[in-house]
Enzyme design. Structure first.
Site, PDB file in Angstrom:
ATOM      1  N   GLU A 179       0.847  -1.189   0.000  1.00 40.62           N
ATOM      2  CA  GLU A 179       0.000   0.000   0.000  1.00 40.62           C
ATOM      3  C   GLU A 179       0.885   1.243   0.000  1.00 40.62           C
ATOM      4  O   GLU A 179       1.984   1.241   0.557  1.00 40.62           O
ATOM      5  CB  GLU A 179      -0.917   0.003   1.231  1.00 40.62           C
ATOM      6  CG  GLU A 179      -1.816  -1.218   1.359  1.00 40.62           C
ATOM      7  CD  GLU A 179      -2.908  -1.274   0.302  1.00 40.62           C
ATOM      8  OE1 GLU A 179      -3.177  -0.215  -0.321  1.00 40.62           O
ATOM      9  OE2 GLU A 179      -3.480  -2.358   0.083  1.00 40.62           O
ATOM     10  N   ASP A 194     -20.275  -7.960  -7.535  1.00 41.76           N
ATOM     11  CA  ASP A 194     -20.048  -7.147  -6.338  1.00 41.76           C
ATOM     12  C   ASP A 194     -19.171  -5.939  -6.660  1.00 41.76           C
ATOM     13  O   ASP A 194     -19.407  -4.836  -6.160  1.00 41.76           O
ATOM     14  CB  ASP A 194     -19.393  -7.997  -5.250  1.00 41.76           C
ATOM     15  CG  ASP A 194     -19.253  -7.241  -3.937  1.00 41.76           C
ATOM     16  OD1 ASP A 194     -20.258  -6.699  -3.440  1.00 41.76           O
ATOM     17  OD2 ASP A 194     -18.131  -7.191  -3.403  1.00 41.76           O
TER      18      ASP A 194
END
Length: 301
Positions: free
Chosen positions: A213, A238
């Site tokens: 990240e 989704d």
């Protein structure tokens, strides 16, 4: 050092008395490795073998240092015996509590060797179908990946009103063409095609994986929880709902059939923390790998 990890693994002793492998806390207690014979696919057993091999590697390092001392006249026979015992215990303790990476590499190698081959087809309700994701995803090449995910991506792209190639590029990037995705506790793939994370509001199944990240341009590795699905269709649907419900992705959806505009806007939306996210998506979109994997009728989209 030229001794391979595989040869080290082969040097482990064969034992006959079963025991809980988690109980091997001293170097003289290796009985738990008997579990590997009974269940070679057990992650616990493979972890024990990898840990013992890492301990053997550390013992070799410590022995080399001891031998160096002996070469300059610092050796003592009686003391060497106790030092050897001490070194073995230290090596085992270090392998259990320090992440040196050797055990992790060997565990992956052993897992690949003992994992049973998945059948090409499986009927609903079969033993294979009972394992989440095992029968729904068998892609080994980019072409197979496209073949499996494209039907669901077409439907989702049609519902969103965007070019399906943008979604396909995302799925390829997020999963490494299906070869890299978060896995469930039993080792089966989570079928999370788009790296959708499992936040506090997610009540479904979860799978964890190490991710990179970015924060203020600085990369950091983190253990992250991802949503897990029962099928590719469920994952793609989704993802489409995530885009549709969040104002953050309104501009990306507004790109319509312009795939380059979609990629540029999804990159700016903050969908991923990677500042090069859009660049990487364009690289996949323009790659020969994608063009070769696409059916002729799809490449014209």
């Amino acid at each position: 050092m030229t001794t391979s990890l595989a040869s080290l693994a082969g040097s482990l002793p064969t034992l006959t008395s079963p025991a809980d492998i988690s109980a091997a806390t001293t170097y003289t207690d290796l009985n738990g490795l008997e579990a590997l014979k009974k269940d070679p696919s057990s992650p616990q057993a493979l972890g024990a073998v990898a840990q013992q091999v890492e301990a053997l590697f550390l013992q070799m390092m410590l022995r080399s240092m001891r031998d160096a001392n002996a070469a300059v006249g610092e050796d003592d026979n009686e003391m060497s015996m106790y030092q050897d015992m001490f070194d073995k215990q230290v090596a085992l303790t270090m392998s259990q509590h320090q992440d040196l990476g050797i055990g992790a590499i060997l565990k992956r190698q052993l897992s690949n060797k003992v994992a049973p081959a998945a059948p090409k087809t499986a009927s609903a309700g079969s033993a294979v179908g009972a394992v989440p994701g095992a029968a729904q995803f068998l892609a080994q090449t980019p072409a197979e990946f496209v073949d499996q995910v494209m039907p669901a991506i077409r439907r989702a792209a049609g519902a969103l009103g965007v070019n399906p190639l943008g979604l396909l590029a995302q799925a390829a990037l997020e999963t490494g063409w299906g070869q890299r995705m978060a896995r469930n506790a039993d080792g089966s793939p989570s079928l999370n095609m788009f790296g959708v994370k499992a936040g506090d509001g997610w009540t479904g199944a979860r799978a964890t994986a190490d991710t990179v990240e970015f924060s203020n341009g600085v990369a950091a590795q983190r253990r992250t929880a991802f949503r897990a699905y029962g099928s590719i269709e469920e994952s793609v649907s989704d993802f489409a709902n995530v885009l549709k419900k969040s104002p953050r992705y309104r501009d990306a959806i507004a790109a319509g059939g312009d795939v380059h505009a979609y990629i540029d806007r999804i990159g700016k939306s903050g969908y991923a923390t990677d500042p090069e996210y859009a660049t990487k998506l364009n690289q996949i979109l323009n790659s020969g790998v994608l063009q070769a994997a696409l059916p002729t009728r799809t490449a014209a989209l």
